[in-house]
Design an enzyme around this catalytic site. Structure first.
Site, PDB file in Angstrom:
ATOM      1  N   SER A  64       0.844  -1.200   0.000  1.00  0.00           N
ATOM      2  CA  SER A  64       0.000   0.000   0.000  1.00  0.00           C
ATOM      3  C   SER A  64       0.874   1.243   0.000  1.00  0.00           C
ATOM      4  O   SER A  64       2.006   1.227   0.522  1.00  0.00           O
ATOM      5  CB  SER A  64      -0.895   0.018   1.240  1.00  0.00           C
ATOM      6  OG  SER A  64      -1.536   1.273   1.397  1.00  0.00           O
ATOM      7  N   TYR A  82      -1.520  -0.830  10.064  1.00  0.00           N
ATOM      8  CA  TYR A  82      -1.677  -1.161   8.639  1.00  0.00           C
ATOM      9  C   TYR A  82      -0.444  -0.738   7.852  1.00  0.00           C
ATOM     10  O   TYR A  82       0.076  -1.507   7.028  1.00  0.00           O
ATOM     11  CB  TYR A  82      -2.928  -0.478   8.095  1.00  0.00           C
ATOM     12  CG  TYR A  82      -3.185  -0.734   6.623  1.00  0.00           C
ATOM     13  CD1 TYR A  82      -3.618  -1.979   6.185  1.00  0.00           C
ATOM     14  CD2 TYR A  82      -3.011   0.280   5.687  1.00  0.00           C
ATOM     15  CE1 TYR A  82      -3.865  -2.212   4.836  1.00  0.00           C
ATOM     16  CE2 TYR A  82      -3.265   0.052   4.343  1.00  0.00           C
ATOM     17  CZ  TYR A  82      -3.679  -1.195   3.920  1.00  0.00           C
ATOM     18  OH  TYR A  82      -3.923  -1.415   2.580  1.00  0.00           O
TER      19      TYR A  82
END
Length: 253
Positions: free
Chosen positions: A144, A159
């Protein structure tokens, strides 16, 4: 359509997800497709759609990527099926949470790492030996933009940390298995229009994020799927350990 290799895609059950779109793109490129998802019915639904739309063999399998036995069972079913040998693996399964660091409980921290990192490890560990034995493989891991810029999109620090771990694993594994004809790369999507945020990115917040994207829009699942499909192809035998940014220019390195 004649298919000679199977592509395995994890977390591909969601109707508006990157995984399902990737399964469709890979099928269009000539792969047989095996869809793994914790929701077995959703996996079967994606497989059915892929088979109907692209006339390729497709299999939907229930698998919890955080559980070694579940992964082993699903890949065993694939190996016992009539689908060709696995030539590509897309580690797409993942979860995110927007929790701020001081509010993250240990259970949530561990869950985010378990799905994003341990899941990638377990599925890769199960599929990789066959690739090495056959002397050919393409592995694409989903990271990401949050891993590169330190959050600031939707996911919290856990995350970002988990997706950064995926990048480290990608690079280290690429060094280990390149000599066996297996290349390992990652994609790092930015703001993509999927269901993963649960509708949290709407209104003014979404508009503000899009305003910071040079191309003037959020990403689409097909933007990511097209890059993954390229990295799953035969022509990328000299590309490994790389990260492909798909963020519309919101983060330029």
């Amino acid at each position: 359509m004649s298919t000679t290799r199977t592509a395995v895609i994890t977390g591909a059950g969601s109707e508006r997800g990157i995984g399902r779109e990737t399964a469709l793109h890979l099928a269009a490129a000539g792969f047989a497709v095996a869809v793994l998802d914790i929701d077995g019915a959703a996996a079967e639904s994606t497989a059915k759609l892929v088979a109907e739309r692209h006339d390729v063999p497709a299999l939907g399998l229930a698998a919890d990527v955080t559980d070694a036995e579940s992964v082993d069972r699903a890949i065993g079913q694939l190996e016992d099926s009539e689908l060709p040998a696995v030539g590509a693996l897309v580690n797409n399964a993942g979860i995110t949470r927007p929790t701020r660091f001081l509010d993250i409980e240990q259970d949530e921290w561990e869950l985010v790492f378990k799905v994003n990192v341990t899941g990638t490890y377990l599925v890769t560990r199960r599929v990789l030996p066959g690739m090495v034995e056959r002397g050919y493989g393409r592995i694409v891991n989903l990271s990401s933009v949050s891993a590169e810029r330190g959050g600031g999109v939707f996911g919290g620090s856990h995350y970002s940390a988990a997706k950064a771990a995926v990048l480290g694993l990608t690079r280290a594994l690429a060094r280990e298995v390149g000599q066996h004809g297996v290349v390992v790369n990652a994609v790092a999507p930015g703001l993509i229009d999927t269901d993963i945020t649960g509708g949290a990115l709407t209104g003014e917040r979404k508009a503000a994020l899009i305003a910071d994207i040079p191309v003037g829009r959020n990403g689409r699942t097909e933007d990511v799927a097209a890059t993954i499909t390229f990295l799953a192809g035969e022509q990328v035998g000299y590309i490994t350990g790389a990260t492909f940014d798909i963020n519309g220019g919101s983060h330029i390195q």
